[in-house]
Design an enzyme around this catalytic site. Structure first.
Site, PDB file in Angstrom:
ATOM      1  CG  ASN A 278       2.345   4.585   1.449  1.00  0.00           C
ATOM      2  OD1 ASN A 278       3.867   4.016   0.865  1.00  0.00           O
ATOM      3  ND2 ASN A 278       2.055   3.471   2.465  1.00  0.00           N
ATOM      4  CB  THR A 279       4.302  10.476   5.094  1.00  0.00           C
ATOM      5  OG1 THR A 279       3.092  10.287   5.285  1.00  0.00           O
ATOM      6  CG2 THR A 279       4.261  12.287   4.898  1.00  0.00           C
TER       7      THR A 279
ATOM      8  CG  ASN B 127       4.161   1.483   9.839  1.00  0.00           C
ATOM      9  OD1 ASN B 127       3.672   0.657   8.977  1.00  0.00           O
ATOM     10  ND2 ASN B 127       3.878   1.853  10.577  1.00  0.00           N
TER      11      ASN B 127
ATOM     12  CG  ASN C 252      -0.620   0.450   2.776  1.00  0.00           C
ATOM     13  OD1 ASN C 252      -0.178   1.770   2.191  1.00  0.00           O
ATOM     14  ND2 ASN C 252       0.141   0.005   3.234  1.00  0.00           N
TER      15      ASN C 252
ATOM     16  CG  PHE D 140      -0.425   8.916   6.848  1.00  0.00           C
ATOM     17  CD1 PHE D 140      -0.868   8.111   7.159  1.00  0.00           C
ATOM     18  CD2 PHE D 140       0.361   9.716   7.864  1.00  0.00           C
ATOM     19  CE1 PHE D 140       0.929   7.045   8.513  1.00  0.00           C
ATOM     20  CE2 PHE D 140       1.724   9.773   8.169  1.00  0.00           C
ATOM     21  CZ  PHE D 140       1.423   8.714   8.325  1.00  0.00           C
TER      22      PHE D 140
ATOM     23  CE  LYS E 121       2.352  -0.150  13.036  1.00  0.00           C
ATOM     24  NZ  LYS E 121       0.896  -0.202  12.096  1.00  0.00           N
TER      25      LYS E 121
ATOM     26  CB  SER F 131       4.381   5.606   7.236  1.00  0.00           C
ATOM     27  OG  SER F 131       3.670   5.537   5.745  1.00  0.00           O
TER      28      SER F 131
HETATM   29  C1  LIG Z   1      -3.580  -0.821   3.830  1.00  0.00           C
HETATM   30  C2  LIG Z   1      -2.590  -0.291   5.106  1.00  0.00           C
HETATM   31  C3  LIG Z   1      -2.783   1.113   5.206  1.00  0.00           C
HETATM   32  C4  LIG Z   1      -1.986   1.026   6.794  1.00  0.00           C
HETATM   33  N1  LIG Z   1      -2.331   2.380   7.448  1.00  0.00           N
HETATM   34  C5  LIG Z   1      -1.434   2.108   8.001  1.00  0.00           C
HETATM   35  C6  LIG Z   1      -1.986   3.870   9.134  1.00  0.00           C
HETATM   36  O1  LIG Z   1      -2.676   4.868   8.536  1.00  0.00           O
HETATM   37  N2  LIG Z   1      -0.797   4.167   9.911  1.00  0.00           N
HETATM   38  C7  LIG Z   1      -0.272   2.831  10.510  1.00  0.00           C
HETATM   39  O2  LIG Z   1       0.574   2.582  11.530  1.00  0.00           O
HETATM   40  N3  LIG Z   1       0.030   1.822   9.900  1.00  0.00           N
HETATM   41  C8  LIG Z   1      -0.565   1.514   8.671  1.00  0.00           C
HETATM   42  N4  LIG Z   1      -0.561   0.648   7.948  1.00  0.00           N
HETATM   43  C9  LIG Z   1       0.478  -0.193   8.796  1.00  0.00           C
HETATM   44  C10 LIG Z   1      -0.538  -1.956   9.633  1.00  0.00           C
HETATM   45  O3  LIG Z   1      -0.960  -1.343  11.003  1.00  0.00           O
HETATM   46  C11 LIG Z   1       0.734  -2.994   9.878  1.00  0.00           C
HETATM   47  O4  LIG Z   1       1.960  -2.335  10.502  1.00  0.00           O
HETATM   48  C12 LIG Z   1       1.292  -4.221   8.682  1.00  0.00           C
HETATM   49  O5  LIG Z   1       0.384  -4.332   7.449  1.00  0.00           O
HETATM   50  C13 LIG Z   1       1.571  -5.075   9.022  1.00  0.00           C
HETATM   51  O6  LIG Z   1       0.807  -5.949   9.912  1.00  0.00           O
HETATM   52  P1  LIG Z   1       0.325  -6.612   8.757  1.00  0.00           P
HETATM   53  O7  LIG Z   1       1.157  -7.611   8.702  1.00  0.00           O
HETATM   54  O8  LIG Z   1      -0.813  -7.556   9.825  1.00  0.00           O
HETATM   55  O9  LIG Z   1      -0.438  -6.341   7.619  1.00  0.00           O
HETATM   56  C14 LIG Z   1      -1.494  -0.017   7.298  1.00  0.00           C
HETATM   57  C15 LIG Z   1      -1.055  -0.902   6.311  1.00  0.00           C
HETATM   58  C16 LIG Z   1      -1.285  -1.982   5.603  1.00  0.00           C
HETATM   59  C17 LIG Z   1      -2.304  -2.954   4.676  1.00  0.00           C
END
Ligand SMILES: Cc1cc2nc3c(=O)[nH]c(=O)nc-3n(C[C@H](O)[C@H](O)[C@H](O)COP(=O)(O)O)c2cc1C
Length: 335
Positions: free
Chosen positions: A177-178, A242, A112, A116, A213, A175
């Site tokens: 992506n910022t 993350n 992704n 934000f 985080k 993140s």
């Molecule tokens: C579509 C998407 C959007 C996410 N947005 C955020 C976010 O806004 N803030 C954040 O701290 N982590 C965000 N994450 C990261 C997740 O909270 C998590 O840390 C990461 O995906 C690893 O866990 P997983 O393998 O179970 O997905 C996002 C993940 C995905 C897939």
């Protein structure tokens, strides 16, 4: 049920569209979950007390799924022990242009680059004033247009506004992506950011836990710095991890898309980070483990590596709400 019947249909459509579709389904027809899904497990033995809060079970929803705090009640009804909302920023922002969310089916993963996208902290605060039945974490960040030198203000705005309506805070500097956000993980800016927030926190009548985080892509030296910073600023703990920028061993067509990778390929690295932090710090602070949990065994691996609680995102998309049930059931059998 989910994997055999629901997922094959959902996965035929664009991932972001499916996200909003399932949102409205859960919101408008909550009885569907009650009919088709196993009843969430409630059992005293699943309760956990971590950083002064009592969690009904250790399985939480990771940030990014319910960014705008629109669904925490329905998500709690699926069985989550806690729900993290956000990442929220002071002002609303659209995020990156679509398309920005990609399934990597053959790898059980997602990339992704949402950036934000959120409706801003004020709108979320209004929703969080509603009665609620679950512990809520408030994950906070900075707006894209805010320079890193001014980032502290953005975090302070979100912290102050959310303070009355969340149970714990997560400072998201990880993140991918910022642009340049991850530079805030460096020792000097991070100590300043967390020190400022913790100072404001300590002036409250009843301070709330603040967690950091972190990215899975930090070196051992950077992780050692994180341990020092957590101890120095006395924040409550760490969320590891993350999404990753790594693209090792992927086979899916979408593997070269830009953004953060989550899901199965992240599991090993995020567990390594949890183990490293736990061992090198001498278990000095609680860790919430997240990254690639797709089975009950994956969850147990994270807990055994040193996590006190765990969170799901990509596993929830691939395995469905039954995963929450499976993990809690396995925990009851095992401990
Ligand atoms: C579509 C998407 C959007 C996410 N947005 C955020 C976010 O806004 N803030 C954040 O701290 N982590 C965000 N994450 C990261 C997740 O909270 C998590 O840390 C990461 O995906 C690893 O866990 P997983 O393998 O179970 O997905 C996002 C993940 C995905 C897939």
């Amino acid at each position: 049920m989910y994997k055999s019947f629901i997922r094959p249909i959902l996965f035929k459509f664009d991932p972001e569209e499916v996200h909003y579709f399932t949102f409205s389904l859960l919101k408008n027809f909550p009885f569907l979950a009650k009919i088709f899904l196993p009843k969430p497990i409630e059992d005293k033995r699943l309760e956990r007390e971590v950083f002064g809060l009592k969690f009904k079970n250790p399985v939480g929803l990771a940030a990014g799924f319910d960014k705008d705090a629109k669904m925490f009640s329905e998500l709690s009804d699926l069985g989550f022990g806690f729900v993290e909302i956000g990442t929220l920023t002071p002002k609303p922002q659209d995020g990156n242009p679509k398309k920005r969310l990609f399934r990597l089916k053959e790898d059980s993963a997602i990339i992704n680059r949402m950036g934000f996208n959120n409706g801003g902290v004020d709108a979320a605060v209004e929703r969080l004033k509603a009665n609620r039945n679950v512990l809520i974490g408030g994950n906070i960040g900075k707006n894209k247009i805010t320079a890193n030198e001014d980032a502290v203000n953005d975090y302070i705005i979100c912290f102050e506004k959310l303070f009355p309506v969340v149970d714990y805070f997560v400072v998201n500097v990880s993140s991918p992506n910022t642009p340049n956000l991850r530079e805030l993980q460096d020792k000097e800016p991070l100590t300043k950011l967390l020190g400022n927030l913790q100072h404001l926190n300590s002036q409250k009548e009843k301070p709330k836990p603040i967690l950091l985080k972190i990215a899975p892509d930090l070196s051992d030296d950077q992780l050692l710095d994180i341990i020092d910073i957590v101890k120095e600023t006395k924040i409550a703990g760490v969320i590891a991890t993350n999404t990753t920028l790594s693209r090792d061993n992927l086979i899916s067509e979408n593997r070269q898309e830009a953004g953060g990778l989550s899901g199965k390929p992240l599991a090993k690295r995020s567990t390594e980070v949890i183990r490293f932090l736990s061992e090198k710090s001498g278990k000095a602070f609680p860790i919430i483990g997240v990254g690639g949990i797709h089975t009950a065994e994956d969850a147990i691996e994270k807990l055994e590596a040193g996590a006190s609680l765990i969170q799901l995102y990509t596993g929830f998309i691939y395995e469905g709400p039954e995963l929450i049930h499976d993990i809690n059931k396995k925990l009851l059998e095992k401990y």
